[in-house]
Design a protein around this motif. Structure first.
Motif, PDB file in Angstrom:
ATOM      1  N   ILE A 169       0.832  -1.208   0.000  1.00  0.00           N
ATOM      2  CA  ILE A 169       0.000   0.000   0.000  1.00  0.00           C
ATOM      3  C   ILE A 169       0.864   1.254   0.000  1.00  0.00           C
ATOM      4  O   ILE A 169       0.602   2.215  -0.728  1.00  0.00           O
ATOM      5  CB  ILE A 169      -0.951  -0.002   1.219  1.00  0.00           C
ATOM      6  N   SER A 170       1.927   1.232   0.841  1.00  0.00           N
ATOM      7  CA  SER A 170       2.766   2.414   0.983  1.00  0.00           C
ATOM      8  C   SER A 170       3.649   2.656  -0.235  1.00  0.00           C
ATOM      9  O   SER A 170       3.878   3.793  -0.639  1.00  0.00           O
ATOM     10  CB  SER A 170       3.637   2.279   2.237  1.00  0.00           C
ATOM     11  N   GLY A 171       4.164   1.579  -0.828  1.00  0.00           N
ATOM     12  CA  GLY A 171       5.079   1.728  -1.947  1.00  0.00           C
ATOM     13  C   GLY A 171       6.500   2.046  -1.518  1.00  0.00           C
ATOM     14  O   GLY A 171       7.377   2.243  -2.359  1.00  0.00           O
ATOM     15  N   LYS A 172       6.757   2.105  -0.221  1.00  0.00           N
ATOM     16  CA  LYS A 172       8.083   2.362   0.327  1.00  0.00           C
ATOM     17  C   LYS A 172       8.140   1.797   1.737  1.00  0.00           C
ATOM     18  O   LYS A 172       7.115   1.399   2.294  1.00  0.00           O
ATOM     19  CB  LYS A 172       8.388   3.867   0.363  1.00  0.00           C
ATOM     20  N   PHE A 173       9.344   1.772   2.297  1.00  0.00           N
ATOM     21  CA  PHE A 173       9.456   1.272   3.667  1.00  0.00           C
ATOM     22  C   PHE A 173       9.033   2.373   4.627  1.00  0.00           C
ATOM     23  O   PHE A 173       9.597   3.477   4.612  1.00  0.00           O
ATOM     24  CB  PHE A 173      10.881   0.830   3.973  1.00  0.00           C
ATOM     25  N   PRO A 174       8.033   2.110   5.473  1.00  0.00           N
ATOM     26  CA  PRO A 174       7.494   3.167   6.345  1.00  0.00           C
ATOM     27  C   PRO A 174       8.400   3.421   7.552  1.00  0.00           C
ATOM     28  O   PRO A 174       9.347   2.676   7.817  1.00  0.00           O
ATOM     29  CB  PRO A 174       6.151   2.596   6.779  1.00  0.00           C
ATOM     30  N   THR A 175       8.070   4.449   8.290  1.00  0.00           N
ATOM     31  CA  THR A 175       8.777   4.790   9.523  1.00  0.00           C
ATOM     32  C   THR A 175       7.842   4.588  10.709  1.00  0.00           C
ATOM     33  O   THR A 175       6.621   4.452  10.536  1.00  0.00           O
ATOM     34  CB  THR A 175       9.265   6.243   9.493  1.00  0.00           C
ATOM     35  N   VAL A 176       8.417   4.586  11.896  1.00  0.00           N
ATOM     36  CA  VAL A 176       7.615   4.414  13.110  1.00  0.00           C
ATOM     37  C   VAL A 176       6.629   5.573  13.246  1.00  0.00           C
ATOM     38  O   VAL A 176       6.970   6.726  12.990  1.00  0.00           O
ATOM     39  CB  VAL A 176       8.530   4.317  14.349  1.00  0.00           C
ATOM     40  N   ASN A 177       5.398   5.230  13.629  1.00  0.00           N
ATOM     41  CA  ASN A 177       4.291   6.177  13.823  1.00  0.00           C
ATOM     42  C   ASN A 177       3.716   6.710  12.505  1.00  0.00           C
ATOM     43  O   ASN A 177       2.825   7.554  12.525  1.00  0.00           O
ATOM     44  CB  ASN A 177       4.693   7.358  14.708  1.00  0.00           C
ATOM     45  N   GLU A 178       4.212   6.215  11.386  1.00  0.00           N
ATOM     46  CA  GLU A 178       3.638   6.631  10.104  1.00  0.00           C
ATOM     47  C   GLU A 178       2.291   5.954   9.897  1.00  0.00           C
ATOM     48  O   GLU A 178       2.117   4.768  10.188  1.00  0.00           O
ATOM     49  CB  GLU A 178       4.579   6.275   8.958  1.00  0.00           C
ATOM     50  N   ARG A 179       1.322   6.718   9.388  1.00  0.00           N
ATOM     51  CA  ARG A 179      -0.025   6.183   9.147  1.00  0.00           C
ATOM     52  C   ARG A 179      -0.236   6.005   7.649  1.00  0.00           C
ATOM     53  O   ARG A 179       0.014   6.924   6.863  1.00  0.00           O
ATOM     54  CB  ARG A 179      -1.091   7.110   9.729  1.00  0.00           C
ATOM     55  N   ILE A 180      -0.706   4.821   7.270  1.00  0.00           N
ATOM     56  CA  ILE A 180      -0.968   4.481   5.869  1.00  0.00           C
ATOM     57  C   ILE A 180      -2.431   4.098   5.745  1.00  0.00           C
ATOM     58  O   ILE A 180      -2.932   3.280   6.524  1.00  0.00           O
ATOM     59  CB  ILE A 180      -0.053   3.323   5.417  1.00  0.00           C
ATOM     60  N   SER A 181      -3.118   4.673   4.768  1.00  0.00           N
ATOM     61  CA  SER A 181      -4.563   4.476   4.645  1.00  0.00           C
ATOM     62  C   SER A 181      -4.911   3.727   3.367  1.00  0.00           C
ATOM     63  O   SER A 181      -4.243   3.878   2.334  1.00  0.00           O
ATOM     64  CB  SER A 181      -5.294   5.825   4.660  1.00  0.00           C
ATOM     65  N   TYR A 182      -5.961   2.926   3.468  1.00  0.00           N
ATOM     66  CA  TYR A 182      -6.528   2.234   2.310  1.00  0.00           C
ATOM     67  C   TYR A 182      -8.024   2.069   2.551  1.00  0.00           C
ATOM     68  O   TYR A 182      -8.440   1.437   3.527  1.00  0.00           O
ATOM     69  CB  TYR A 182      -5.869   0.875   2.090  1.00  0.00           C
ATOM     70  N   ASN A 183      -8.835   2.667   1.659  1.00  0.00           N
ATOM     71  CA  ASN A 183     -10.295   2.673   1.833  1.00  0.00           C
ATOM     72  C   ASN A 183     -10.638   3.142   3.246  1.00  0.00           C
ATOM     73  O   ASN A 183     -10.240   4.233   3.646  1.00  0.00           O
ATOM     74  CB  ASN A 183     -10.867   1.286   1.537  1.00  0.00           C
ATOM     75  N   ASN A 184     -11.358   2.338   4.021  1.00  0.00           N
ATOM     76  CA  ASN A 184     -11.736   2.764   5.377  1.00  0.00           C
ATOM     77  C   ASN A 184     -10.837   2.144   6.443  1.00  0.00           C
ATOM     78  O   ASN A 184     -11.245   1.981   7.592  1.00  0.00           O
ATOM     79  CB  ASN A 184     -13.192   2.414   5.655  1.00  0.00           C
ATOM     80  N   PHE A 185      -9.592   1.795   6.080  1.00  0.00           N
ATOM     81  CA  PHE A 185      -8.642   1.217   7.023  1.00  0.00           C
ATOM     82  C   PHE A 185      -7.418   2.122   7.151  1.00  0.00           C
ATOM     83  O   PHE A 185      -6.919   2.649   6.147  1.00  0.00           O
ATOM     84  CB  PHE A 185      -8.196  -0.179   6.561  1.00  0.00           C
ATOM     85  N   ASP A 186      -6.950   2.295   8.375  1.00  0.00           N
ATOM     86  CA  ASP A 186      -5.724   3.037   8.656  1.00  0.00           C
ATOM     87  C   ASP A 186      -4.734   2.109   9.349  1.00  0.00           C
ATOM     88  O   ASP A 186      -5.072   1.447  10.345  1.00  0.00           O
ATOM     89  CB  ASP A 186      -6.008   4.243   9.553  1.00  0.00           C
ATOM     90  N   PHE A 187      -3.508   2.058   8.835  1.00  0.00           N
ATOM     91  CA  PHE A 187      -2.450   1.228   9.406  1.00  0.00           C
ATOM     92  C   PHE A 187      -1.377   2.144   9.989  1.00  0.00           C
ATOM     93  O   PHE A 187      -0.761   2.926   9.257  1.00  0.00           O
ATOM     94  CB  PHE A 187      -1.838   0.326   8.333  1.00  0.00           C
ATOM     95  N   THR A 188      -1.151   2.036  11.286  1.00  0.00           N
ATOM     96  CA  THR A 188      -0.142   2.850  11.960  1.00  0.00           C
ATOM     97  C   THR A 188       1.010   1.953  12.403  1.00  0.00           C
ATOM     98  O   THR A 188       0.797   0.973  13.129  1.00  0.00           O
ATOM     99  CB  THR A 188      -0.734   3.578  13.176  1.00  0.00           C
TER     100      THR A 188
END
Length: 436
Positions: free
Chosen positions: A399-418
């Motif tokens: 979903i992110s397309g890159k390696f995320p960092t701590v506390n970064e929030r990534i969203s998809y439709n009605n879902f949020d991934f922290t």
């Protein structure tokens, strides 16, 4: 009018020998393509889930093309029918000229037209419809593999016209009906089970029925333990190190590899080491047993039968390139029906924590299907973005397309991934929030 009709359809046409040969070859080629289109119509739409998964395991181009064609079954069916009808018209026109060359015209022009029509129709029905479909019903996988490259060309030519056609077919109806059944929410499913059983079913009974319903379509890839979680031993290790590794891991079976986990050479069983635990210079390589390898697209229903026949409980899962994808056990298969199995030696390990009905904290290594099961979601909720990923961490990366960092929030439709934690370039814990 009579003269024009006779001039167009009934008057004999005299052609040179080279033209006659060319027409014969043309008719044979057109008839062959029409037979491919008719046979492919049956072959592609009689493939079962098991057949499709078999095609996914083949590395030849035809198998990949067949899978790609089945991604849009409605357009595929319309394309095959448009191809078949167009080729039939071309055969009729070409064969009409041929009959005028080889057969003398009858006195009655209309009788001659009827004879030609009956002969050409018989030719089309027998070799362009009946025989290909009979063969396709008995050899659908083989014909699908053979016809895929040719159908791919037809698909490219006739797709614009086929896309405008709205044609329902048995394959898409079954697929949509099954998808609707799998997407049935928990309450509807419980009501269905209660009606069938005649009493109020418990949650455990509902879960078992749900597992049975989905059992025939689950692949090994969906339930396996990924390669990052495999505990294995190197072939070059000494016996004391092997003994220490087995005691620390606590497993009854472990793979043995050469240079890396992709080069597995066999399996060792803990029970085989019991007579030699006090011998430090023991050559443990004599205890290595052959490993059982399976493809990640194999259905767990088939794997269960193989486990029963071979009296085996453990398999190494490989991908299409022969690399190690993970491992799967008999216990993993049974848990798909009856839920988690724990004995007195299992540690209480929670891969997730429930905050409320819409908020959870999961380990990044947790399988996407397990996360969906915990949250009460359909297994195909993230199919559009998951790619080849099986774990929650892989889903986040897709979903992110890159390696995320701590506390970064990534969203998809009605879902949020922290992202809550990262350990050595591996995503640790992830908070999943579902909004209304």
């Amino acid at each position: 009018m009579h003269e024009s009709f006779s001039a167009i359809f009934l008057d004999p046409v005299i052609l040179p020998a080279t033209h006659v040969t060319g027409f014969v070859i043309l008719i044979l080629v057109l008839l062959f393509l029409a037979a491919i289109a008719a046979g492919a119509e049956v072959a592609f739409f009689t493939l079962t889930v098991k057949d499709i998964n078999y095609l996914k395991t083949r590395e030849q181009p035809g198998s990949r093309q067949a899978i790609q064609l089945l991604d849009d079954p409605d357009v595929l069916l319309s394309t095959l029918r448009a191809s078949k009808y167009t080729l039939a018209v071309a055969i009729i026109i070409a064969a009409n000229y041929m009959t005028h060359i080889f057969l003398p015209p009858l006195e009655n022009p209309y009788l001659s037209f009827v004879v030609n029509l009956v002969g050409i129709t018989f030719l089309l029905l027998l070799f362009g419809e009946i025989l290909p479909k009979v063969y396709a019903r008995q050899n659908n996988v083989r014909l699908a593999l053979f016809a895929a490259p040719i159908v791919r060309v037809m698909f490219s030519i006739f797709r614009p016209a086929a896309s405008m056609l709205t044609d329902s077919n048995e394959y898409s109806d079954k697929k949509k009906a099954r998808k609707k059944l799998l997407d049935m929410d928990s309450r509807e499913f419980e009501e269905t089970v209660e009606l069938s059983m005649g009493h109020t079913a418990t949650k455990e009974e509902v879960d078992i029925f749900r597992g049975i319903m989905k059992f025939g379509s689950i692949t090994v890839k969906q339930i396996m333990h990924p390669r990052l979680d495999i505990s294995a031993m190197r072939e070059s290790w000494t016996f004391p190190k092997v003994r220490e590794k087995m005691l620390a891991a606590g497993y009854s079976r472990m793979p043995v590899y050469k240079a890396n986990i992709d080069e597995i050479v066999g399996m060792v069983y803990t029970k085989d080491f019991l007579p030699y635990t006090e011998i430090d210079d023991f050559d443990w390589h004599s205890l290595i047993r052959p490993a059982y390898f399976i493809h990640q697209q194999k259905l767990i229903e088939d794997l269960l039968h193989e486990f029963q026949q071979k009296r085996n409980h453990f398999a190494i899962v490989v991908d299409e390139f022969g690399g190690t994808s993970g491992i799967v056990t008999l216990e993993d298969i049974m848990e798909e029906i009856i839920g988690d199995i724990r004995d007195e030696f299992d540690e209480e390990e929670m891969n997730y924590r429930k905050i409320d009905d819409d908020n959870y904290i999961f380990e990044g290594k947790m399988l996407i299907n397990d996360m969906c099961r915990v949250m009460g979601l359909s297994f195909d909720t993230f199919d559009e973005v998951r790619g080849e990923s099986d774990s929650l961490a892989g889903l986040v990366l897709e979903i992110s397309g890159k390696f995320p960092t701590v506390n970064e929030r990534i969203s998809y439709n009605n879902f949020d991934f922290t992202i809550l934690s990262i350990d050595k370039l591996r995503i640790g814990r992830v908070k999943v929030e579902r909004s209304a």
